[in-house]
Enzyme design. Structure first.
Site, PDB file in Angstrom:
ATOM      1  N   MET A   1       0.848  -1.195   0.000  1.00  0.00           N
ATOM      2  CA  MET A   1       0.000   0.000   0.000  1.00  0.00           C
ATOM      3  C   MET A   1       0.876   1.234   0.000  1.00  0.00           C
ATOM      4  SD  MET A   1      -3.063   1.008   2.643  1.00  0.00           S
ATOM      5  CE  MET A   1      -2.017   1.691   3.923  1.00  0.00           C
ATOM      6  N   CYS A   2       0.348   2.300  -0.512  1.00  0.00           N
ATOM      7  CA  CYS A   2       1.138   3.524  -0.662  1.00  0.00           C
ATOM      8  C   CYS A   2       0.290   4.739  -0.295  1.00  0.00           C
ATOM      9  CB  CYS A   2       1.609   3.644  -2.111  1.00  0.00           C
ATOM     10  SG  CYS A   2       2.473   5.170  -2.520  1.00  0.00           S
ATOM     11  N   GLY A   3       0.941   5.730   0.296  1.00  0.00           N
ATOM     12  CA  GLY A   3       0.334   7.041   0.458  1.00  0.00           C
ATOM     13  C   GLY A   3       0.825   7.930  -0.663  1.00  0.00           C
TER      14      GLY A   3
END
Length: 611
Positions: A1-3
């Site tokens: 997951m990435c911001g």
């Protein structure tokens, strides 16, 4: 997951605006991706592109984002590839996606590449050779993406996963949800208000039908910015599932179904299968197999991230943030489970739990997270957290495989804690949404995803360290699980019901999964939705409606009939007969603060900042 954070601005941009944007976004981005943070800037003529990415590493090796290649292309990838683009699910998928996207600059190739991906995603891709930014979300909108559209050359264009509500630094209405209706492409050399344009490639079902409300989205765009939006008609972004089977049954025979004895816990019941009508039986087996494959992809490749350093950090944070609110004398136990399930004990979460049991080694424990809000009528009682979802969770636990360690985490939320966390954190994550329903669901998901509570039955303080959280969203929309579906069938028959469910499937991206992703991801956990797996959706789209529901049966049996058959096959006979209960009612958050006169669609005053 990435911001994700991406900001585009030109020389005329108001001084310091990009810094104000970063100030509002950075803390949210960092919490989503606690493993690493990276910032890259690209100058393209008079225009600058700032990219910031944070990473929650779910597929080793740890790969900082934005990820780049020798061509100068850059990718911010908040997603998971569970199939379609490749059948090899090992290794880092962000590298795989960048390699696939950058193979050629042809727009059709980029569209086909992203359309082929099975799994959730929100992305920002800088194609260096063409000087273009591509951005968008998957067809179900399973990952959050917000945008700010500029109103003048002194303004900027920005994208992010989540942000503070602004107010002090930026206007309250600075951000809006990026609609999950398609893919957008902006050419930076044309970036200025008087000549900038964005090309929009809408999701289209086979047969040329738009998947989203495209006309409404284009109207909203024209009212928000001076940047011109053009609809691409010469390229297609095809949805990864077919149109719905609209067969209307004739001379349908109502099955005389008698409940068989429960099967051995954790094993498939052939007794149940033999008592199902032949068509339903084969469909139930196929749905079980398809769902199991979806769960396998989502739980078997999660790395073990539970180092002693991480556990020590978890323990310190847990004592600081949880210990002072509840009188605990014991040391908080940190989970070693890699997978957690948001668990109400209803049929959706029970099917997920039973399938996880079939997919993981028995040596793996599983965290079951159940959230309850304090009841005003019993505020000084030991039973103040005995809400409906707590009761069904405790009852349903008895149907799960007793040979596995199931960690039932009882998350108890007081009125005081709800108010404090909403004002400091949750209202920012729910933003830019602001209804009573957004407040109730956002708060319930945030506290549940935090995973801190009491471990049943020891009642010791416990914290889930699982990075993967399975969520049962999507079953009700596809299998006519809402009360309004029964009403539609009563008033308009099979045709009306089919049209209603078809609309629900097309509008799954409107169910505010972006809000849910922001609330869950804020804890450094990744939400995964097996019922929205592309193969599961494709199968359910192919099944006639008469095999999915039977509204001649009572509530708790006739709706989501096919999924209830699957539950019985998995040995969950009692939970297969539980009626639908929304999280805001099952957890009783709706009764803790809300007035009986409040409507779900009302603007929620509690989401407004209190000075």
């Amino acid at each position: 997951m990435c911001g994700i954070l991406g900001c585009v601005y030109c020389r005329e941009c108001r001084k310091g605006l990009q810094d104000d944007v970063k100030e509002c976004v950075n803390s949210c981005v960092i919490r989503r991706g606690p493993d690493c943070l990276r910032n890259i800037s690209v100058c393209h003529g008079d225009v600058t592109l700032d990219l910031v990415g944070s990473v929650l590493s779910m597929r080793p090796p740890l790969t900082p984002q934005p990820i780049n290649n020798v061509r100068g292309d850059l990718l911010l990838w908040n997603g998971e590839v569970f199939g379609g683009l490749t059948d090899n699910l090992s290794g880092n998928d962000s590298k795989l996606v960048l390699e696939a996207l950058s193979a050629t600059s042809d727009p059709s190739h980029i569209l086909n590449c992203l359309a082929s991906i099975h799994g959730p995603w929100a992305t920002l891709y800088w194609q260096n050779s063409a000087g273009q930014i591509w951005f968008g979300r998957d067809v179900f909108g399973r990952r959050s993406l917000l945008w700010h559209l500029p109103s003048s050359n002194e303004d900027c264009f920005a994208l992010c996963s989540a942000s503070q509500c602004c107010g002090k630094v930026l206007p309250e209405n600075f951000w809006a949800e990026v609609p999950a209706h398609g893919l957008f492409c902006m050419t930076l050399s044309q970036y200025s208000i008087d000549k900038a344009s964005v090309i929009f490639y809408p999701w289209i079902q086979a047969g040329g039908v738009y998947q989203g409300e495209v006309d409404h989205m284009i109207k909203q765009w024209s009212e928000s910015t001076c940047i011109h939006l053009s609809l691409a008609l010469n390229h297609q972004l095809i949805t990864p599932f077919p149109s719905m089977n609209k067969t209307i049954p004739t001379n349908m025979v109502i099955a005389n179904y008698s409940e068989p004895a429960a099967s051995v816990k954790g094993q498939c019941s052939h007794n149940t299968l033999n008592k199902l009508p032949s068509g339903r039986g084969s469909n139930a087996v196929q749905l079980l197999d398809t769902l199991q494959e979806a769960v396998i992809k989502r739980v078997t490749l999660i790395p073990d991230m539970h180092s002693e350093h991480q556990k020590h950090a978890c323990h310190q944070s847990d004592q600081e943030e949880l210990g002072h609110r509840v009188s605990y004398n014991q040391v908080t136990t940190i989970s070693d489970a890699r997978v957690a399930i948001l668990f109400s004990g209803g049929v959706d979460s029970m099917v997920l739990a039973a399938l996880v049991d079939r997919c993981l080694p028995l040596s793996d424990s599983v965290d079951l997270i159940n959230v309850a809000f304090q009841q005003k009528s019993q505020i000084n009682s030991d039973e103040c957290f005995n809400v409906p979802d707590r009761i069904t969770a405790l009852d349903s636990l008895a149907e799960l495989n007793p040979k596995r360690v199931w960690n039932l985490i009882m998350v108890n939320v007081s009125a005081e804690e709800l108010s404090v966390e909403r004002d400091s954190t949750i209202r920012h994550l729910v933003h830019p949404l602001r209804t009573v329903l957004d407040d109730s669901i956002g708060c319930a998901l945030w506290f549940a995803a935090r995973g801190r509570g009491l471990l049943y039955p020891s009642m010791q303080p416990y914290w889930s360290a699982a990075r993967c959280v399975l969520v049962g969203i999507g079953a009700d929309e596809q299998l006519a699980g809402y009360a309004r579906h029964r009403t539609k069938y009563r008033d308009y028959g099979w045709k009306g019901l089919i049209e209603e469910v078809e609309m629900d499937v097309k509008r799954i991206s409107h169910r505010n999964l972006g809000r849910d992703d922001r609330c869950i991801g804020d804890h450094g956990r990744e939400a995964r939705f097996p019922f929205l797996d592309e193969n599961v959706v494709s199968f359910l789209q192919s099944v006639p409606m008469s095999d999915k529901v039977d509204f001649n049966l009572p509530r708790g049996e006739g709706e989501k009939l096919l999924l209830r058959d699957v539950a019985r096959l998995l040995g969950c006979a009692a939970s297969s007969r539980l009626p639908k209960r929304a999280i805001q009612f099952g957890s009783r958050i709706a009764k803790l603060e809300g007035s009986s006169k409040e409507l779900a669609s009302d603007i929620c005053d509690r989401l407004q900042h209190k000075p």
